[in-house]
Design a protein around this motif. Structure first.
Motif, PDB file in Angstrom:
ATOM      1  N   LYS A   5      53.548 -55.151 -74.145  1.00  0.00           N
ATOM      2  CA  LYS A   5      54.789 -55.213 -74.935  1.00  0.00           C
ATOM      3  C   LYS A   5      54.543 -56.440 -75.889  1.00  0.00           C
ATOM      4  CE  LYS A   5      58.524 -53.106 -72.051  1.00  0.00           C
ATOM      5  NZ  LYS A   5      59.502 -53.443 -71.322  1.00  0.00           N
ATOM      6  N   THR A   6      54.876 -56.055 -77.274  1.00  0.00           N
ATOM      7  CA  THR A   6      55.010 -57.377 -78.137  1.00  0.00           C
ATOM      8  C   THR A   6      56.509 -57.695 -78.373  1.00  0.00           C
ATOM      9  OG1 THR A   6      53.032 -56.806 -78.956  1.00  0.00           O
ATOM     10  CG2 THR A   6      54.295 -58.415 -80.195  1.00  0.00           C
ATOM     11  N   ILE A   7      57.007 -58.816 -77.914  1.00  0.00           N
ATOM     12  CA  ILE A   7      58.567 -59.130 -78.087  1.00  0.00           C
ATOM     13  C   ILE A   7      58.889 -60.162 -79.129  1.00  0.00           C
ATOM     14  CG2 ILE A   7      60.310 -59.442 -76.905  1.00  0.00           C
ATOM     15  CD1 ILE A   7      58.998 -58.359 -74.274  1.00  0.00           C
ATOM     16  N   ASP A   8      59.737 -60.066 -79.803  1.00  0.00           N
ATOM     17  CA  ASP A   8      60.025 -61.105 -80.971  1.00  0.00           C
ATOM     18  C   ASP A   8      60.979 -62.270 -80.136  1.00  0.00           C
ATOM     19  OD1 ASP A   8      62.392 -60.091 -80.927  1.00  0.00           O
ATOM     20  OD2 ASP A   8      62.374 -59.528 -82.940  1.00  0.00           O
ATOM     21  N   ARG A   9      61.317 -63.418 -80.695  1.00  0.00           N
ATOM     22  CA  ARG A   9      62.015 -64.469 -80.150  1.00  0.00           C
ATOM     23  C   ARG A   9      63.343 -64.092 -79.923  1.00  0.00           C
ATOM     24  NH1 ARG A   9      61.364 -69.569 -83.859  1.00  0.00           N
ATOM     25  NH2 ARG A   9      62.350 -68.115 -85.333  1.00  0.00           N
ATOM     26  N   ASP A  10      64.002 -62.816 -80.435  1.00  0.00           N
ATOM     27  CA  ASP A  10      65.348 -62.246 -80.177  1.00  0.00           C
ATOM     28  C   ASP A  10      65.154 -61.312 -78.978  1.00  0.00           C
ATOM     29  OD1 ASP A  10      66.352 -64.045 -81.986  1.00  0.00           O
ATOM     30  OD2 ASP A  10      66.038 -62.448 -83.570  1.00  0.00           O
ATOM     31  N   GLY A  11      64.228 -61.203 -78.300  1.00  0.00           N
ATOM     32  CA  GLY A  11      64.075 -60.131 -77.273  1.00  0.00           C
ATOM     33  C   GLY A  11      63.744 -58.621 -77.868  1.00  0.00           C
ATOM     34  N   LYS A  12      63.619 -58.403 -78.974  1.00  0.00           N
ATOM     35  CA  LYS A  12      63.322 -56.961 -79.395  1.00  0.00           C
ATOM     36  C   LYS A  12      62.123 -56.638 -79.164  1.00  0.00           C
ATOM     37  CE  LYS A  12      63.803 -54.271 -83.656  1.00  0.00           C
ATOM     38  NZ  LYS A  12      63.855 -54.347 -85.084  1.00  0.00           N
TER      39      LYS A  12
END
Length: 197
Positions: A5-12
């Motif tokens: 998984k690649t997750i952004d800083r906001d957890g998306k």
């Protein structure tokens, strides 16, 4: 690997790759998402042969997809293209073999806008599994990538850009990646954190 998984800083979750058991026969299901949108699905036998593959394209408003299937009984691969739920093209490639020796190759193509019956072409196959046609030896050979002995599409597993680091003896906790982001000297720094089970 069974999931990335690649997750952004906001957890998306931006991107995701998944492999999971499909049934008791040892078959596998794999899917991948990009920017939260499903892009590929693979259905795989226990010995890594892809028997169904779906590739999603287009947009939400103008969806299109391609469905690949391999029929082991008929030794036939097919690709069917759909645009907005309607079939536009169907192609099939079938091998005729006797006791594991290739004899003939049948190519069929059906175009929605064309004739009501599919175009059918039959070719001989040499002992190396190559389709004999008048374009052999030229880059225009439509069957250059087709060979009886390489007729199956094999699933190689989900790939990760940093998989070369995944050696049992040297598994890192994190990795930093830096690159120039803008012409005025702004740099981008990405930190990859790894956890293992």
């Amino acid at each position: 690997m069974v999931e990335i998984k690649t997750i952004d800083r906001d957890g998306k979750v931006l991107n995701r790759g998944l492999v999971q058991s499909m049934d008791s026969a040892g078959c596998w299901y794999s899917a991948s998402w990009s920017q939260g949108v499903l892009k590929y699905e693979h259905f795989i036998t226990a010995d890594s042969i892809v028997f169904k593959y779906i590739m999603y394209r287009g947009s939400e408003r103008y969806p299109s997809l391609m469905v690949y299937r391999y029929d082991f009984e008929q030794e036939m691969r097919s690709e069917t293209w759909f645009r907005q739920g309607e079939m536009t093209i169907k192609r099939s490639w079938q091998w005729i073999a006797i006791e594991g020796r290739p004899q003939r190759f049948i190519f069929q193509e059906y175009l929605k806008e064309g004739e009501p019956d599919p175009d059918v072409e039959i070719y001989e196959v040499d002992s190396s599994g190559k389709v004999i046609n008048d374009q052999n030896g030229f880059f225009t050979d439509p069957f250059m990538s087709h060979n009886y002995f390489e007729r199956f599409r094999e699933f190689k597993g989900i790939q990760h850009a940093h998989q070369s680091l995944m050696n049992q003896d040297s598994l890192p906790d994190f990795q930093l990646h830096k690159q120039l982001w803008t012409f005025d000297g702004t740099r981008l720094e990405v930190r990859y954190d790894f956890s293992y089970q």
